[in-house]
Design a protein around this motif. Structure first.
Motif, PDB file in Angstrom:
ATOM      1  N   PRO A 171     -63.983   7.425  -9.172  1.00 14.24           N
ATOM      2  CA  PRO A 171     -64.729   7.063 -10.387  1.00 14.24           C
ATOM      3  C   PRO A 171     -63.796   6.914 -11.587  1.00 14.24           C
ATOM      4  CG  PRO A 171     -64.985   9.405  -9.935  1.00 14.24           C
ATOM      5  CD  PRO A 171     -64.240   8.830  -8.764  1.00 14.24           C
ATOM      6  N   PHE A 172     -64.087   5.923 -12.435  1.00 12.86           N
ATOM      7  CA  PHE A 172     -63.228   5.578 -13.568  1.00 12.86           C
ATOM      8  C   PHE A 172     -62.961   6.793 -14.439  1.00 12.86           C
ATOM      9  CE2 PHE A 172     -62.459   3.989 -17.851  1.00 12.86           C
ATOM     10  CZ  PHE A 172     -61.514   3.000 -17.617  1.00 12.86           C
ATOM     11  N   PRO A 173     -61.729   6.977 -14.926  1.00 15.24           N
ATOM     12  CA  PRO A 173     -60.559   6.133 -14.711  1.00 15.24           C
ATOM     13  C   PRO A 173     -59.813   6.412 -13.407  1.00 15.24           C
ATOM     14  CG  PRO A 173     -59.988   7.903 -16.194  1.00 15.24           C
ATOM     15  CD  PRO A 173     -61.458   8.048 -15.916  1.00 15.24           C
ATOM     16  N   GLY A 174     -60.215   7.468 -12.670  1.00 20.76           N
ATOM     17  CA  GLY A 174     -59.651   7.664 -11.350  1.00 20.76           C
ATOM     18  C   GLY A 174     -58.853   8.945 -11.195  1.00 20.76           C
ATOM     19  N   GLN A 175     -58.569   9.265  -9.933  1.00 15.12           N
ATOM     20  CA  GLN A 175     -57.838  10.493  -9.622  1.00 15.12           C
ATOM     21  C   GLN A 175     -56.439  10.479 -10.217  1.00 15.12           C
ATOM     22  OE1 GLN A 175     -57.004  10.907  -5.427  1.00 15.12           O
ATOM     23  NE2 GLN A 175     -57.014   8.690  -5.109  1.00 15.12           N
ATOM     24  N   GLU A 176     -55.877   9.284 -10.458  1.00 14.06           N
ATOM     25  CA  GLU A 176     -54.549   9.213 -11.054  1.00 14.06           C
ATOM     26  C   GLU A 176     -54.526   9.926 -12.412  1.00 14.06           C
ATOM     27  OE1 GLU A 176     -55.222   5.278  -8.785  1.00 14.06           O
ATOM     28  OE2 GLU A 176     -56.399   6.734  -9.936  1.00 14.06           O
ATOM     29  N   TRP A 177     -55.574   9.728 -13.193  1.00 20.20           N
ATOM     30  CA  TRP A 177     -55.653  10.345 -14.516  1.00 20.20           C
ATOM     31  C   TRP A 177     -55.984  11.831 -14.432  1.00 20.20           C
ATOM     32  CZ3 TRP A 177     -55.039   8.155 -19.445  1.00 20.20           C
ATOM     33  CH2 TRP A 177     -54.659   6.807 -19.419  1.00 20.20           C
ATOM     34  N   TYR A 178     -56.978  12.173 -13.618  1.00 22.27           N
ATOM     35  CA  TYR A 178     -57.393  13.577 -13.563  1.00 22.27           C
ATOM     36  C   TYR A 178     -56.318  14.458 -12.929  1.00 22.27           C
ATOM     37  CZ  TYR A 178     -61.907  11.685 -14.909  1.00 22.27           C
ATOM     38  OH  TYR A 178     -62.909  11.041 -15.597  1.00 22.27           O
ATOM     39  N   ARG A 179     -55.648  13.948 -11.903  1.00 24.40           N
ATOM     40  CA  ARG A 179     -54.562  14.730 -11.304  1.00 24.40           C
ATOM     41  C   ARG A 179     -53.388  14.878 -12.277  1.00 24.40           C
ATOM     42  NH1 ARG A 179     -53.950  12.987  -4.892  1.00 24.40           N
ATOM     43  NH2 ARG A 179     -56.148  13.236  -4.326  1.00 24.40           N
ATOM     44  N   SER A 180     -53.089  13.820 -13.005  1.00 24.06           N
ATOM     45  CA  SER A 180     -52.003  13.902 -13.986  1.00 24.06           C
ATOM     46  C   SER A 180     -52.284  14.992 -15.007  1.00 24.06           C
ATOM     47  CB  SER A 180     -51.832  12.550 -14.699  1.00 24.06           C
ATOM     48  OG  SER A 180     -51.369  11.554 -13.805  1.00 24.06           O
ATOM     49  N   ILE A 181     -53.516  15.049 -15.489  1.00 20.97           N
ATOM     50  CA  ILE A 181     -53.874  16.070 -16.475  1.00 20.97           C
ATOM     51  C   ILE A 181     -53.818  17.459 -15.857  1.00 20.97           C
ATOM     52  CG2 ILE A 181     -55.807  16.953 -17.851  1.00 20.97           C
ATOM     53  CD1 ILE A 181     -56.555  13.990 -18.376  1.00 20.97           C
ATOM     54  N   ASP A 182     -54.306  17.609 -14.633  1.00 18.79           N
ATOM     55  CA  ASP A 182     -54.269  18.914 -13.969  1.00 18.79           C
ATOM     56  C   ASP A 182     -52.842  19.409 -13.777  1.00 18.79           C
ATOM     57  OD1 ASP A 182     -57.001  19.109 -13.838  1.00 18.79           O
ATOM     58  OD2 ASP A 182     -57.161  18.400 -11.770  1.00 18.79           O
ATOM     59  N   PHE A 183     -51.955  18.530 -13.338  1.00 18.57           N
ATOM     60  CA  PHE A 183     -50.566  18.941 -13.108  1.00 18.57           C
ATOM     61  C   PHE A 183     -49.862  19.266 -14.413  1.00 18.57           C
ATOM     62  CE2 PHE A 183     -51.344  17.516  -8.868  1.00 18.57           C
ATOM     63  CZ  PHE A 183     -50.403  18.153  -8.074  1.00 18.57           C
ATOM     64  N   LEU A 184     -50.202  18.549 -15.483  1.00 21.91           N
ATOM     65  CA  LEU A 184     -49.646  18.878 -16.789  1.00 21.91           C
ATOM     66  C   LEU A 184     -50.124  20.244 -17.268  1.00 21.91           C
ATOM     67  CD1 LEU A 184     -49.750  15.558 -18.845  1.00 21.91           C
ATOM     68  CD2 LEU A 184     -47.740  16.931 -18.322  1.00 21.91           C
ATOM     69  N   LYS A 185     -51.397  20.505 -17.106  1.00 21.95           N
ATOM     70  CA  LYS A 185     -51.946  21.801 -17.539  1.00 21.95           C
ATOM     71  C   LYS A 185     -51.306  22.954 -16.796  1.00 21.95           C
ATOM     72  CE  LYS A 185     -56.521  20.328 -19.170  1.00 21.95           C
ATOM     73  NZ  LYS A 185     -57.995  20.378 -18.921  1.00 21.95           N
ATOM     74  N   ASN A 186     -50.869  22.712 -15.557  1.00 20.51           N
ATOM     75  CA  ASN A 186     -50.238  23.756 -14.747  1.00 20.51           C
ATOM     76  C   ASN A 186     -48.717  23.727 -14.817  1.00 20.51           C
ATOM     77  OD1 ASN A 186     -52.449  25.253 -13.137  1.00 20.51           O
ATOM     78  ND2 ASN A 186     -53.044  23.108 -12.919  1.00 20.51           N
ATOM     79  N   ASP A 187     -48.188  22.976 -15.792  1.00 21.57           N
ATOM     80  CA  ASP A 187     -46.739  22.929 -16.051  1.00 21.57           C
ATOM     81  C   ASP A 187     -45.927  22.504 -14.834  1.00 21.57           C
ATOM     82  OD1 ASP A 187     -47.019  23.802 -18.736  1.00 21.57           O
ATOM     83  OD2 ASP A 187     -47.173  25.879 -18.059  1.00 21.57           O
ATOM     84  N   LEU A 188     -46.470  21.579 -14.045  1.00 20.94           N
ATOM     85  CA  LEU A 188     -45.779  21.112 -12.844  1.00 20.94           C
ATOM     86  C   LEU A 188     -45.098  19.757 -13.052  1.00 20.94           C
ATOM     87  CD1 LEU A 188     -48.490  22.154 -10.238  1.00 20.94           C
ATOM     88  CD2 LEU A 188     -46.291  23.268 -10.665  1.00 20.94           C
ATOM     89  N   ILE A 189     -45.297  19.175 -14.224  1.00 19.30           N
ATOM     90  CA  ILE A 189     -44.675  17.911 -14.584  1.00 19.30           C
ATOM     91  C   ILE A 189     -43.951  18.102 -15.916  1.00 19.30           C
ATOM     92  CG2 ILE A 189     -45.104  15.537 -15.351  1.00 19.30           C
ATOM     93  CD1 ILE A 189     -45.552  15.566 -12.497  1.00 19.30           C
ATOM     94  N   ASN A 190     -42.743  17.532 -16.013  1.00 17.86           N
ATOM     95  CA  ASN A 190     -41.952  17.654 -17.233  1.00 17.86           C
ATOM     96  C   ASN A 190     -41.950  16.317 -17.963  1.00 17.86           C
ATOM     97  OD1 ASN A 190     -39.932  17.737 -19.151  1.00 17.86           O
ATOM     98  ND2 ASN A 190     -38.501  18.872 -17.885  1.00 17.86           N
ATOM     99  N   LEU A 191     -42.629  16.238 -19.088  1.00 16.26           N
ATOM    100  CA  LEU A 191     -42.683  14.996 -19.845  1.00 16.26           C
ATOM    101  C   LEU A 191     -41.913  15.074 -21.156  1.00 16.26           C
ATOM    102  CD1 LEU A 191     -46.404  13.872 -19.393  1.00 16.26           C
ATOM    103  CD2 LEU A 191     -44.397  13.199 -18.076  1.00 16.26           C
TER     104      LEU A 191
END
Length: 346
Positions: A291-311
């Motif tokens: 469902p829009f905008p898609g798992q790409e967006w929701y997973r990105s936010i989840d991984f950011l919240k859990n400090d697993l991605i360095n931006l």
């Protein structure tokens, strides 16, 4: 309000602009951070194809300061990221959930006024709450989702050997997702020493400076002449677009993520690699699914919240909105390397 307004090719000015008017299904976002996308430069500097005057910028986050009466999914004061693609929700692709391929989409920062401004009007369906994610990192959720769209689509397997052709922001995001997915044998290619050093810090096992060595020869040596399992083309260069076909093993896969900036004429050897090696070639556009905008967006936010991605460490320059002309000139001058450039309205 103040905005970075484009009036013509390479004519972007910091100036006054009409405040956005909130419709019943819209919200008004006070922009806190807006990244400059790699696709922004050629459009601003060479071939803007949308209506003028325009306000570019589609990678942005901020705070909701107004909302329409039918905008029920968010509240005043919510910290949000904007989803830039406004799909028609009527075409065959939208009805099939392929929102990236919408036949009639509009894009914030292109067809619609974007994030190089103090305020932006956004459909309420195109905002996602970010919780405590900092605004600069949140402004990079869009390119992070673009990278994940390509990863999910090409389906790498644990243990694959992967080449990333182009180690700029997009390539760096691809590398981080690959490591999260259990892919550690990553070969990074670029012409910038700074970007290769960054790739190494993100876990690339081998880094090849294409100004110094032939990536095709070097990858052949590193893989004992077999080639890599998957190549991600992230530079949008005619050189790497062709090399991607040459460095991939038989039955391997090539993921094209970089935007094409010019025509490409393939050598006979490169073209024959497609069928002689029975390669799978896939292109990936935008970052959306159902469902829009898609798992790409929701997973990105989840991984950011859990400090697993360095931006945050990918940001090389920060400019106040009033310095938007200087930000563009930095790219034109080519006097120094840059990675992600962030525009910060006050």
């Amino acid at each position: 309000m103040k905005a970075g307004v484009l009036y013509g090719v390479n004519d972007i000015r910091y100036t006054d602009f009409d405040d956005p008017v909130c419709g019943e299904n819209d919200v008004i976002i006070k922009v806190k951070a807006c990244g400059i996308c790699g696709s922004d430069y050629p459009r601003i500097l060479k071939k803007w194809k949308y209506n003028l005057p325009a306000i570019p910028g589609h990678e942005f986050s901020g705070v909701i300061v107004a909302k329409g009466e039918k905008a029920q999914n968010v509240n005043m004061g919510d910290r949000v990221v904007a989803v830039p693609l406004v799909s028609c929700n009527r075409c065959d692709n939208c009805l099939a959930g392929n929102f990236s391929l919408c036949d009639n989409y509009k894009m914030l920062g292109a067809d619609l006024y974007g994030g190089f401004a103090e305020y932006v009007r956004v459909p309420s369906t195109n905002v996602i709450k970010i919780g405590n994610i900092d605004f600069e990192s949140a402004a990079m959720i869009e390119p992070l989702a673009v990278a994940l769209h390509g990863i999910l689509g090409i389906k790498p397997n644990i243990g694959d050997t992967v080449a990333v052709m182009g180690s700029g922001t997009l390539g760096q995001l691809v590398m981080q997702w690959l490591k999260i997915g259990g892919i550690y044998n990553i070969i990074a290619v670029d012409i910038s020493t700074d970007k290769l050093n960054k790739a190494k810090s993100l876990g690339a096992k081998a880094c090849i400076n294409a100004k110094e060595k032939d990536p095709v020869e070097e990858i052949s040596k590193l893989t004992r002449e077999k080639g890599v399992d998957i190549t991600f083309e992230c530079a949008g260069s005619t050189v790497t677009q062709e090399q991607s076909l040459l460095v991939t093993r038989k039955k391997g896969k090539v993921s094209y993520l970089g935007i094409a900036y010019s025509d490409i004429l393939l050598s006979e050897k490169a073209f024959e690699s497609i069928f002689r090696k029975e390669l799978t070639l896939k292109g990936f556009w935008n970052s959306y699914s159902a469902p829009f905008p898609g798992q790409e967006w929701y997973r990105s936010i989840d991984f950011l919240k859990n400090d697993l991605i360095n931006l945050e460490s990918l940001i090389s320059h920060r400019f106040e909105l009033s310095k938007i002309r200087e930000a563009v000139d930095l790219v034109i001058s080519e006097k120094e390397d840059y990675n992600k450039i962030m525009i910060l309205p006050k």
